[in-house]
Scaffold this active site. Structure first.
Site, mmCIF file in Angstrom:
data_model
loop_
_atom_site.group_PDB
_atom_site.id
_atom_site.type_symbol
_atom_site.label_atom_id
_atom_site.label_comp_id
_atom_site.label_asym_id
_atom_site.label_seq_id
_atom_site.Cartn_x
_atom_site.Cartn_y
_atom_site.Cartn_z
ATOM 1 C CE LYS A 15 48.669 42.850 37.531
ATOM 2 N NZ LYS A 15 47.908 43.870 38.013
ATOM 3 N NE ARG A 90 42.801 43.349 39.246
ATOM 4 C CZ ARG A 90 43.673 43.960 39.305
ATOM 5 N NH1 ARG A 90 43.720 44.875 38.622
ATOM 6 N NH2 ARG A 90 44.659 43.896 40.416
ATOM 7 N NE ARG A 129 52.817 46.552 45.635
ATOM 8 C CZ ARG A 129 52.651 45.829 44.253
ATOM 9 N NH1 ARG A 129 52.747 45.659 43.159
ATOM 10 N NH2 ARG A 129 50.245 45.861 44.580
ATOM 11 N NE ARG A 162 48.521 49.348 45.934
ATOM 12 C CZ ARG A 162 48.674 48.651 44.625
ATOM 13 N NH1 ARG A 162 48.978 49.182 43.237
ATOM 14 N NH2 ARG A 162 47.359 48.530 44.803
ATOM 15 N NE ARG A 173 45.700 43.779 46.280
ATOM 16 C CZ ARG A 173 47.306 44.692 45.808
ATOM 17 N NH1 ARG A 173 47.705 45.093 47.228
ATOM 18 N NH2 ARG A 173 47.559 44.820 44.538
HETATM 19 P P1 AMP Z 1 46.368 47.288 41.333
HETATM 20 O O1 AMP Z 1 46.876 48.848 41.257
HETATM 21 O O2 AMP Z 1 46.349 46.767 40.185
HETATM 22 O O3 AMP Z 1 46.409 46.184 42.327
HETATM 23 O O4 AMP Z 1 44.974 47.568 41.734
HETATM 24 C C1 AMP Z 1 44.898 47.935 43.189
HETATM 25 C C2 AMP Z 1 42.955 47.223 43.318
HETATM 26 O O5 AMP Z 1 41.833 48.185 42.326
HETATM 27 C C3 AMP Z 1 43.020 45.595 42.749
HETATM 28 O O6 AMP Z 1 42.882 44.858 43.957
HETATM 29 C C4 AMP Z 1 41.061 46.046 42.481
HETATM 30 O O7 AMP Z 1 40.278 46.042 43.764
HETATM 31 C C5 AMP Z 1 41.341 47.004 41.839
HETATM 32 N N1 AMP Z 1 41.651 47.174 40.768
HETATM 33 C C6 AMP Z 1 42.440 47.467 39.838
HETATM 34 N N2 AMP Z 1 42.071 47.346 37.960
HETATM 35 C C7 AMP Z 1 40.708 46.941 38.176
HETATM 36 C C8 AMP Z 1 39.764 45.904 36.796
HETATM 37 N N3 AMP Z 1 39.862 46.494 36.486
HETATM 38 N N4 AMP Z 1 38.378 45.955 37.896
HETATM 39 C C9 AMP Z 1 37.645 45.692 39.231
HETATM 40 N N5 AMP Z 1 39.043 46.334 40.112
HETATM 41 C C10 AMP Z 1 40.091 46.702 39.782
#
Ligand code: AMP
Length: 227
Positions: A15, A90, A129, A162, A173
């Site tokens: 996404k 989320r 990744r 990451r 996750r």
């Molecule tokens: P992402 O880069 O979108 O995969 O996000 C990495 C991590 O950031 C996630 O696994 C969550 O721990 C945190 N995170 C990202 N977006 C949110 C959100 N809207 N609410 C809470 N935690 C978030």
């Protein structure tokens, strides 16, 4: 075309990549809460420290931290002609809170793009990744490798993985996604906003699907997406 869109999809569903391409194509901002949080962590703020602990455990960061970041970001002038949200909301709690933010800002979401993909592919994608710490370009050493091993094509920086992309955190996750985020598909389906995308395809084919489904949406409901 102006659009206010959300992306839904498991971690590793692509996404972020699709949101980034769509944002460049439509010339509207791509707002990615994961990146906003990583910037907060890099600043060593109190919120950043709380966020790091949650992120490294594959869990969601407390809503209040994310909500204030989002509200502040959506209020910036570059969001006036639309935006693409990636990674927010989320959970149901966040979606309900988001309704209040939207009301305060007097805006509405036009469409929710939901990328469907099998779980095995999600885990494999996350484990391969990598990204550029300088320009943010994303790679996958299997699906989208850089031209030179471990070096960014755009700016020659060394690529990094990451800390939450290890297999163990990836599995956590996905569990968090299923428990917290998947219910949003029904939530937005009930509001007639969901558009389903087949994520088991190449990046280019997924993007073609997104553009043609958005055009279809626009034809179906001219009020939803203003040309
Ligand atoms: P992402 O880069 O979108 O995969 O996000 C990495 C991590 O950031 C996630 O696994 C969550 O721990 C945190 N995170 C990202 N977006 C949110 C959100 N809207 N609410 C809470 N935690 C978030």
């Amino acid at each position: 075309m102006s659009i206010r869109a959300l992306f839904l999809g498991g971690p590793g569903s692509g996404k972020g990549t699709q949101a980034s391409i769509l944002s460049k194509t439509m010339n509207i901002p791509h707002i990615d809460t994961g990146s906003l949080l990583r910037t907060e962590i890099a600043s060593c703020s109190e919120n950043g420290l709380i966020a790091k602990k949650q992120i490294d455990n594959g869990q969601l960061v407390p809503y209040q931290i994310v909500a204030s970041m989002i509200k502040c970001r959506l209020n910036k002038p570059d969001c006036a002609n639309g935006f693409i949200l990636d990674g927010f909301p989320r959970s149901l709690e966040q979606a309900e809170g988001f309704e209040k933010i939207l009301k305060e800002l007097n805006i509405k979401i036009d469409v929710v793009l939901n990328i469907n993909i099998s779980e095995d592919i999600l885990i494999a994608r996350m484990a391969y990744r990598k990204s550029c710490p300088t320009c943010g370009e994303k790679y996958n050493t299997r699906l989208k490798p850089p031209k030179q091993d471990n070096i960014c094509d755009n700016c020659n920086s060394s690529l990094i993985q990451r800390s939450d992309d290890s297999e163990e955190t990836a599995i956590k996750r996905i569990e968090t996604y299923k428990k917290e985020t998947e219910p949003l598909i029904t939530y937005y389906n009930d509001q007639n906003l969901i558009v389903n995308i087949d994520g088991n395809q190449s990046i280019e084919d997924i993007f073609k699907d997104i553009l043609s489904l958005l055009k279809e949406e626009k034809n179906n409901d001219n009020k939803k997406i203003k040309a």
